[in-house]
Design a protein around this motif. Structure first.
Motif, short mmCIF file in Angstrom:
data_model
loop_
_atom_site.label_atom_id
_atom_site.label_comp_id
_atom_site.label_asym_id
_atom_site.label_seq_id
_atom_site.Cartn_x
_atom_site.Cartn_y
_atom_site.Cartn_z
N LYS C 78 60.02 -26.53 11.55
CA LYS C 78 58.60 -26.32 11.82
C LYS C 78 57.82 -27.56 11.41
N ILE C 79 56.71 -27.82 12.13
CA ILE C 79 55.78 -28.87 11.71
C ILE C 79 54.77 -28.18 10.79
N THR C 80 54.62 -28.69 9.57
CA THR C 80 53.75 -28.02 8.61
C THR C 80 52.45 -28.76 8.32
N LYS C 81 52.40 -30.06 8.54
CA LYS C 81 51.18 -30.84 8.35
C LYS C 81 51.18 -32.02 9.30
N ILE C 82 49.98 -32.40 9.73
CA ILE C 82 49.87 -33.59 10.59
C ILE C 82 48.76 -34.49 10.04
N GLY C 83 49.12 -35.73 9.74
CA GLY C 83 48.13 -36.70 9.29
C GLY C 83 47.86 -37.70 10.41
N ARG C 84 47.06 -38.71 10.10
CA ARG C 84 46.73 -39.72 11.10
C ARG C 84 48.00 -40.38 11.66
N SER C 85 48.87 -40.76 10.74
CA SER C 85 50.10 -41.45 11.16
C SER C 85 51.34 -40.77 10.57
N SER C 86 51.17 -39.58 10.04
CA SER C 86 52.31 -38.91 9.40
C SER C 86 52.44 -37.47 9.89
N VAL C 104 62.05 -30.17 3.05
CA VAL C 104 60.69 -30.51 3.48
C VAL C 104 60.62 -32.03 3.46
N ALA C 105 60.12 -32.60 4.56
CA ALA C 105 60.11 -34.06 4.65
C ALA C 105 58.84 -34.57 5.32
N THR C 106 58.53 -35.81 5.05
CA THR C 106 57.39 -36.46 5.68
C THR C 106 57.87 -37.66 6.49
N LEU C 107 57.48 -37.67 7.76
CA LEU C 107 57.74 -38.81 8.64
C LEU C 107 56.49 -39.65 8.75
N VAL C 108 56.65 -40.93 8.94
CA VAL C 108 55.49 -41.80 9.17
C VAL C 108 55.71 -42.55 10.48
N HIS C 109 54.68 -42.58 11.31
CA HIS C 109 54.76 -43.35 12.54
C HIS C 109 54.34 -44.78 12.22
N VAL C 110 55.22 -45.73 12.48
CA VAL C 110 54.91 -47.13 12.18
C VAL C 110 55.01 -47.98 13.44
N ASP C 111 54.33 -49.13 13.39
CA ASP C 111 54.42 -50.06 14.52
C ASP C 111 55.64 -50.96 14.34
N SER C 112 55.77 -51.94 15.20
CA SER C 112 56.99 -52.77 15.19
C SER C 112 57.11 -53.61 13.92
N LYS C 113 56.00 -53.75 13.19
CA LYS C 113 56.06 -54.52 11.93
C LYS C 113 56.26 -53.61 10.72
N GLY C 114 56.34 -52.29 10.97
CA GLY C 114 56.59 -51.36 9.87
C GLY C 114 55.33 -50.79 9.23
N GLY C 115 54.17 -51.16 9.75
CA GLY C 115 52.92 -50.64 9.19
C GLY C 115 52.57 -49.29 9.81
N PRO C 116 52.05 -48.36 9.00
CA PRO C 116 51.65 -47.04 9.54
C PRO C 116 50.61 -47.22 10.65
N THR C 117 50.78 -46.47 11.70
CA THR C 117 49.86 -46.56 12.82
C THR C 117 49.67 -45.16 13.40
N ALA C 118 48.45 -44.87 13.84
CA ALA C 118 48.12 -43.51 14.31
C ALA C 118 49.11 -43.03 15.38
N TRP C 119 49.39 -41.72 15.36
CA TRP C 119 50.22 -41.13 16.41
C TRP C 119 49.55 -41.38 17.76
N PRO C 120 50.29 -41.71 18.79
CA PRO C 120 49.71 -41.77 20.14
C PRO C 120 49.13 -40.39 20.47
N ALA C 121 48.06 -40.38 21.27
CA ALA C 121 47.34 -39.13 21.56
C ALA C 121 48.25 -38.03 22.11
N ASP C 122 49.15 -38.40 23.02
CA ASP C 122 50.00 -37.37 23.63
C ASP C 122 50.96 -36.73 22.62
#
Lengths: 135, 135, 135, 135
Positions: C78-86, C104-122
């Motif tokens: 299950k998805i339990t929380k959604i952050g800007r980039s996590s 329970v785990a947290t994923l972070v969406h990062v760009d090609s340089k490894g910096g957190p970046t907002a989830w794409p809208a879709d």
């Protein structure tokens, strides 16, 4: 007859070059053989252990082209020889029509002490039927 | 010259039969080759990537006796052939005086697009010196 | 909504004690998440890379009972929380009615340089729809 | 006292993003604990099995920064709690002065049937001596 085993190339299989790390192919081949024993021979590995085991005695593999994350691989496996306590199989993995690897290996049926022991009659019969269909 | 790589058989390497799971041997062989590039050729894999890579084109392995948890393995590696963009090595792993596996493999030096490309002069020179010492 | 991922415990997953080696559970969890991105979010990992990545920032796991070779595991995610980039997910693996692990785990969406970046809208929209179904 | 375990990040540890694939960190942590039992407790895992085992009951891990191919990691491990049949340890992995992960886990000492059983007196004594040095 040829046994088909499908495996998508997943993130865990790939190396920094973005292609399958070659030891991971041997896990796929082992999964293919384990699934063959389960689905074709109706003798899943979990029933063979701990009474015995089917270790790999030798394996020769040629990697003809790299596989990338997301590729859908099909492993096509055949039984090519059957000995008293051994069996030889070949497996070819391809993506679309491109061959990725071809491997030939020998399994040995051993008892709980690790000594080679004759295939049980039911397994031997199915191995032979499967091989003969391949001729 | 022969390059020696030591590896104790750890818990992670072993299967329910208590012996090394064969795909794990290929990780050990890869670690051996990676350490050879680092310590003998002074060209660690992390410097080769991402400009290039050294994928395995083929590998033949015979497992002569099982290895158990806690065994101290020594992998003895030799360079047996050198081509324009390829190299063949042999590796024998043993515990005490007992041979456990012998493997012969071909590596190919590729560029960032995956195409075979000649060994850089410095690597080639060291590969040849290492091979000639083995003769 | 709960995403279900099925995984039979295979030979490669098991240790000399005959139970799943715990790092292998994390591969299964990663496979579960990768399949969720592919089948539910329609954004397979192979499309996210190399533009970005979704590394794991933290993970907490309790192993409640051992799993044995041949067990049929179901991972319920299950998805339990959604952050800007996590995003935080929970996953429970069980065999028949017996719980084997909960994580329970947290994923972070990062760009090609490894910096957190907002989830794409879709992706964000689908993550939210999936989470809301779970409420 | 703190136990130090060194591990260079090798090719096999890394994923297509060029960083350590997180399940591989758990193999490294397991190797660290196995080496601690061998070198500090003088009770290598291969002697504990098959009389018993020390499965992981829970583990919490935070990945603070990615590790890249070639990084030299140092895992610093401490025993933080000792129960009748359990022990809690913490481990922090860093490269140069940068923390890469911190993990807290509980091990349980079990008998050959998988039931929790008190630590043997000699192991318990050494665990306590090691923990007290850390205070």
């Amino acid at each position: 007859m040829t046994f088909e085993f499908h495996q998508k190339v997943l993130f865990k299989h790939c190396d920094p070059a973005g292609i399958v790390f070659f030891p991971r192919y041997f896990e796929m081949i082992n999964d293919c053989v384990e699934t063959y024993f389960d689905q074709v021979l109706c003798k899943p590995f979990e029933e063979i252990h701990p009474v015995g085991a089917v270790p790999t005695a030798q394996i020769q593999t040629r990697f003809s082209a790299p596989s990338r994350h997301g590729d859908h691989l099909i492993f096509r496996m055949k039984i090519t020889k059957i000995g008293r306590s051994s069996a030889e199989y070949s497996v070819v993995a391809s993506c679309a029509q491109e061959e990725r690897l071809t491997s030939v290996a020998t399994l040995v049926h051993v008892d709980s002490k690790g000594g080679p022991t004759a295939w049980p009659a039911d397994i031997r019969k199915k191995l032979e039927a499967f091989r003969d269909d391949a001729l």
